[in-house]
Design a protein around this motif. Structure first.
Motif, PDB file in Angstrom:
ATOM      1  N   GLY A   4       0.843  -1.195   0.000  1.00 32.66           N
ATOM      2  CA  GLY A   4       0.000   0.000   0.000  1.00 32.66           C
ATOM      3  C   GLY A   4       0.876   1.242   0.000  1.00 32.66           C
ATOM      4  O   GLY A   4       2.044   1.191  -0.389  1.00 32.66           O
ATOM      5  N   ARG A   5       0.306   2.346   0.484  1.00 30.86           N
ATOM      6  CA  ARG A   5       1.059   3.597   0.473  1.00 30.86           C
ATOM      7  C   ARG A   5       1.460   4.065   1.871  1.00 30.86           C
ATOM      8  O   ARG A   5       1.870   5.208   2.051  1.00 30.86           O
ATOM      9  N   ALA A   6       1.364   3.179   2.860  1.00 29.84           N
ATOM     10  CA  ALA A   6       1.847   3.537   4.194  1.00 29.84           C
ATOM     11  C   ALA A   6       3.360   3.715   4.137  1.00 29.84           C
ATOM     12  O   ALA A   6       4.041   3.028   3.387  1.00 29.84           O
ATOM     13  N   ARG A   7       3.879   4.638   4.940  1.00 31.34           N
ATOM     14  CA  ARG A   7       5.320   4.893   4.904  1.00 31.34           C
ATOM     15  C   ARG A   7       6.139   3.752   5.448  1.00 31.34           C
ATOM     16  O   ARG A   7       7.337   3.651   5.192  1.00 31.34           O
ATOM     17  N   LYS A   8       5.522   2.911   6.247  1.00 26.83           N
ATOM     18  CA  LYS A   8       6.241   1.738   6.719  1.00 26.83           C
ATOM     19  C   LYS A   8       5.253   0.601   6.913  1.00 26.83           C
ATOM     20  O   LYS A   8       4.048   0.833   7.057  1.00 26.83           O
ATOM     21  N   SER A   9       5.748  -0.607   6.911  1.00 28.14           N
ATOM     22  CA  SER A   9       4.896  -1.766   7.102  1.00 28.14           C
ATOM     23  C   SER A   9       5.765  -2.929   7.551  1.00 28.14           C
ATOM     24  O   SER A   9       6.912  -3.065   7.126  1.00 28.14           O
ATOM     25  N   SER A  10       5.228  -3.750   8.433  1.00 28.79           N
ATOM     26  CA  SER A  10       5.891  -5.000   8.812  1.00 28.79           C
ATOM     27  C   SER A  10       5.029  -6.194   8.414  1.00 28.79           C
ATOM     28  O   SER A  10       5.148  -7.258   9.007  1.00 28.79           O
ATOM     29  N   ALA A  11       4.191  -5.998   7.404  1.00 29.53           N
ATOM     30  CA  ALA A  11       3.208  -7.024   7.057  1.00 29.53           C
ATOM     31  C   ALA A  11       3.752  -8.018   6.036  1.00 29.53           C
ATOM     32  O   ALA A  11       3.286  -8.088   4.909  1.00 29.53           O
ATOM     33  N   GLY A  12       4.752  -8.786   6.456  1.00 33.08           N
ATOM     34  CA  GLY A  12       5.196  -9.886   5.604  1.00 33.08           C
ATOM     35  C   GLY A  12       6.414  -9.551   4.773  1.00 33.08           C
ATOM     36  O   GLY A  12       7.075  -8.542   4.977  1.00 33.08           O
ATOM     37  N   TYR A  13       6.720 -10.449   3.847  1.00 34.47           N
ATOM     38  CA  TYR A  13       7.935 -10.309   3.045  1.00 34.47           C
ATOM     39  C   TYR A  13       7.873  -9.046   2.188  1.00 34.47           C
ATOM     40  O   TYR A  13       6.819  -8.659   1.710  1.00 34.47           O
ATOM     41  N   ASP A  14       9.015  -8.450   1.987  1.00 30.81           N
ATOM     42  CA  ASP A  14       9.123  -7.155   1.325  1.00 30.81           C
ATOM     43  C   ASP A  14       9.114  -7.348  -0.189  1.00 30.81           C
ATOM     44  O   ASP A  14      10.142  -7.218  -0.863  1.00 30.81           O
ATOM     45  N   LEU A  15       7.927  -7.630  -0.731  1.00 35.02           N
ATOM     46  CA  LEU A  15       7.811  -7.881  -2.172  1.00 35.02           C
ATOM     47  C   LEU A  15       8.328  -6.692  -2.981  1.00 35.02           C
ATOM     48  O   LEU A  15       8.943  -6.868  -4.038  1.00 35.02           O
ATOM     49  N   THR A  16       8.064  -5.482  -2.471  1.00 37.61           N
ATOM     50  CA  THR A  16       8.507  -4.297  -3.216  1.00 37.61           C
ATOM     51  C   THR A  16      10.000  -4.384  -3.491  1.00 37.61           C
ATOM     52  O   THR A  16      10.455  -4.250  -4.626  1.00 37.61           O
ATOM     53  N   ARG A  17      10.767  -4.632  -2.424  1.00 39.01           N
ATOM     54  CA  ARG A  17      12.219  -4.615  -2.595  1.00 39.01           C
ATOM     55  C   ARG A  17      12.756  -5.908  -3.235  1.00 39.01           C
ATOM     56  O   ARG A  17      13.900  -5.956  -3.666  1.00 39.01           O
ATOM     57  N   ILE A  18      11.930  -6.924  -3.328  1.00 38.11           N
ATOM     58  CA  ILE A  18      12.328  -8.093  -4.123  1.00 38.11           C
ATOM     59  C   ILE A  18      12.352  -7.710  -5.606  1.00 38.11           C
ATOM     60  O   ILE A  18      13.252  -8.094  -6.347  1.00 38.11           O
ATOM     61  N   PHE A  19      11.370  -6.904  -6.027  1.00 38.76           N
ATOM     62  CA  PHE A  19      11.328  -6.530  -7.440  1.00 38.76           C
ATOM     63  C   PHE A  19      12.236  -5.351  -7.777  1.00 38.76           C
ATOM     64  O   PHE A  19      12.729  -5.247  -8.900  1.00 38.76           O
ATOM     65  N   VAL A  20      12.448  -4.441  -6.814  1.00 39.53           N
ATOM     66  CA  VAL A  20      13.365  -3.326  -7.070  1.00 39.53           C
ATOM     67  C   VAL A  20      14.770  -3.912  -7.263  1.00 39.53           C
ATOM     68  O   VAL A  20      15.286  -4.607  -6.399  1.00 39.53           O
ATOM     69  N   GLY A  21      15.353  -3.664  -8.418  1.00 35.47           N
ATOM     70  CA  GLY A  21      16.691  -4.189  -8.701  1.00 35.47           C
ATOM     71  C   GLY A  21      16.696  -5.554  -9.353  1.00 35.47           C
ATOM     72  O   GLY A  21      17.765  -6.129  -9.566  1.00 35.47           O
ATOM     73  N   SER A  22      15.529  -6.091  -9.671  1.00 32.78           N
ATOM     74  CA  SER A  22      15.498  -7.454 -10.223  1.00 32.78           C
ATOM     75  C   SER A  22      15.609  -7.461 -11.751  1.00 32.78           C
ATOM     76  O   SER A  22      15.596  -8.521 -12.374  1.00 32.78           O
TER      77      SER A  22
END
Lengths: 471, 471
Positions: A190-208
């Motif tokens: 989502g657009r929350a500035r932070k989240s601890s809700a599970g694996y960091d899918l965003t950063r898995i794709f960033v740089g992939s």
């Protein structure tokens, strides 16, 4: 040259049924012309073009999903294409297949000014984004030089001149819409500035680099345009004096917005190319952002440090147009450098080290480069410990290419030995794959490979990049 | 209560041969005593204890690898344990197995002051780290309140009061040493400030709650201790006025180091618990970091904004001991809150929303809580859009538990509808698993599941947490 292309460059035949289905679905937006394929089969790397079998121009995430489903069904390589500005062979169709051009997905979908976020389609270019949000009083700081697409910048974990203050795409992508290898559509957060809700899918794709999924939308952080901005150039007697100044500035925690190094050769090249009259010594270009008082305070601190290291007086670029001229020149350093040896083939490298090791790393590299048989320039986002070498090679000389490859490898080895990385911001593409085991070790590489297998079990997404399919 | 425990809580028998092997290898450092098992089978969540079969106290990464190899061979659950301060049931041994206590891995391994980094063993506590680096002039800002271990903080992607300025563990972990499910030792990255060299293994493990690998060492970013620090409390007539002030402060880009919200009930509780005399209205606690002039400038801007929203005069905590008292009180808000209803069972929740939605989200939540049959408090890291509700329940009342679960679910739904997240910083553990599909969608969850399968094919690492093993 071919020596650095690895074994996974065998073209896979594209079944006629797959091309027929794409043709039926996309009509004119599927191109098999050699001009279009040629354009999509090369980037800014030193590699020769390696053409896709066809290019599809997508307009929506749903269309991307349709293409992915087809390619997955027929086991056809699928390579996302943004602005074509990658530097390490990321988008070359080394196994053939479909190049998926996202440049027409160029809409800014939402600007949430109160939340300091914007959501854009992957093909939006960074300058376009900043144009479109100018009236909100906000800006998007990540600036890799090239007018890259936001999707491509996310895919390569891009950064550039402002990263020392604002971070890289790693820190500034909040969420992505991604099409998976089998054509499902996923929003990573989502657009929350932070989240601890599970694996960091965003950063898995960033740089992939398009190997795990196809980024079709990007939500990024925006920042208030600084109340005051000032920029200045400072010349130094030696490269070392400049680098030592930067190290001290960073260690003191001065929040400089930009601090860029240029060696004397690159200064000469931008003088020629951009009709500037910068003094041709090693220099640093600074930019300060903040309140008027804050900017002044930063500038005073930095001036005291540079003076300690033999830096000359600051030359200020006071007016916006002067700053713009200065940064345009810096951004054109790559193309300006090429002019130092007309008709040359360029090989550009990019390493990043902990800042305490930067001076040694640059010094040893210069020593080696000074013995080389070709000219070179060095520029760097030195506040992050990141620098680039541009080597200007005789396009017909296999010896010079080989020599540059050796220098590149030695530089990478030096960076890794300093606990740094073989690429700070350009990405792996084809050219840095050879160093992945050296940097990460076989076990880490095996984890990366297992991630690739999990997300793309048929190896259709930009195959043969980042990690080899088999150990 | 049991209703929220899912189907994957069947204990797996631990083969005697596995326990024998661990006993032979670790001697006294393997404990099967019920007191030790009890201690390791609960956290600060409202769940009853669920005990591991045994606890191993590890001293080195190599020992952790040995334990992982054995557990993998015998298919025995392996649950890393740091300080036990998790809030959502992360460390409960819901399938039995081995709790791996890392608290004796408590050495600061390296402080690279020039690079602003430190490398610590996973069991180092955050206060200990700050004690040990004090003389360097640097500090580690991430502060979740509890004196958590760095390994645990990385595993839950922790943040806390300073995150609005310095980011969360996502931004501040540079590298990890991780033991994989099959006992290999991997370092996820070097110490360069940025890298584009392949998949972001570091951020795959940050926030993975022990389900993908066991974090044994953490390299974090440090920051120069600010030249000047000041803190102040500001009372508001209404909760809404306080929240609106924060929204404006963030939108203006004021680099506040901390901005914490407390509702009147939590102020009352910390007054009682910490013998303070704060005015019992909704309030904000600020901290400013910077140069003396910078701090003054920030404070003036913020005072102007709060005054516009009916905020009263700032009460300054000038002396370090006053600031320390104030922040200790804030950190004890959880335990102070518990005293409002002696003997109660607490259920605490944690959501995070885009800041433009914060006021609505808090307002609607208060409206619902005001109708509840139990007392509550609200505190929040509101600069990030993150807030917590502490619900104080009759320990014997199934009805109150059920009521609190409904309120929790409604709050999470509200946060997700606002494009926020079901947990800003506490993590998923057991309690938030039920919301993962709602937040991420089934396809994203399937990607997470495929990652879990790839990294832990025998499902031994903290099984039954974050995502269920099967769709």
């Amino acid at each position: 040259m071919n020596a650095s292309l690895h074994a996974e460059t065998l073209r896979r035949p594209v079944p006629a049924a797959c091309l027929d289905a794409l043709r039926a679905r996309f009509g004119d937006r599927l191109s098999e012309s050699s001009a279009v394929r040629e354009h999509h089969g090369r980037d800014e790397s030193p590699y020769p073009a390696m053409l896709p079998d066809a290019v599809v121009f997508a307009h929506t995430t749903e269309e991307v999903a349709e293409v992915a489903k087809l390619c997955n069904e027929y086991r056809v390589p699928l390579i996302p294409y943004g602005a074509g500005s990658s530097l390490e062979g990321h988008i070359l169709a080394i196994q053939g297949g479909i190049s998926l051009d996202l440049s027409q997905m160029n809409k800014v979908l939402a600007v949430n000014a109160e939340d300091l976020t914007a959501t854009v389609q992957a093909g939006v270019l960074r300058k376009q984004l900043n144009e479109e949000i100018r009236d909100t009083g906000l800006f998007f700081p990540i600036d890799p030089g090239a007018d890259a697409s936001l999707g491509g910048m996310a895919a390569t974990r891009a950064s550039g001149t402002n990263a020392v203050r604002y971070g890289t795409m790693r820190e500034n992508v909040m969420s992505l819409t991604v099409v998976t290898a089998d054509g499902r559509i996923v929003r990573t957060a989502g657009r929350a500035r932070k989240s601890s809700a599970g694996y960091d899918l965003t950063r898995i794709f960033v740089g992939s680099e398009g190997t795990l999924g196809i980024i079709t939308e990007v939500t990024v952080r925006l920042y208030p345009q600084p109340e005051a901005v000032s920029a200045a150039v400072c010349n130094f007697p030696t490269l070392d004096a400049a680098v030592q100044s930067v190290i001290e500035i960073i260690q003191m925690g001065v929040p400089v917005a930009r601090v860029e190094f240029m060696d004397a050769a690159s200064v000469r090249s931008v003088n020629l190319h951009s009709k500037l009259s910068l003094r041709e010594t090693p220099l640093l270009v600074f930019e300060f952002h903040g309140s008027p008082a804050g900017v002044q305070e930063q500038a005073e601190t930095v001036q005291a440090i540079t003076a300690d290291h033999g830096g000359m007086d600051f030359e200020w670029a006071e007016r916006p147009e002067d700053r713009s001229r200065l940064w345009t020149a810096r951004h054109n350093a790559y193309f300006a450098g090429l002019q130092l040896r007309p008709g040359c083939r360029a090989s550009t490298t990019d390493v990043c080290v902990p800042i305490s090791r930067l001076a040694d790393c640059v010094r040893d590299t210069v020593e080696e480069l000074d013995r080389a048989s070709f000219p070179y320039t060095i520029v760097g986002h030195v506040g992050d410990g990141n620098f680039h070498v541009l080597m200007l090679l005789d396009a017909d000389s296999a010896e010079e290419w080989q020599e540059s490859e050796t220098i590149n490898h030695n530089l990478v080895r030096r960076a890794i030995a300093a606990d740094g990385t073989c690429t700070g911001e350009h990405g792996v593409g084809l050219h840095k794959m050879q160093f992945m085991a050296e940097e990460h070790g076989e076990d880490a590489l095996e984890l990366m490979r297992s991630l690739k297998h999990a997300f793309d079990p048929n190896n259709i997404l930009n195959p043969g990049k980042i990690v080899s399919w088999q150990a």
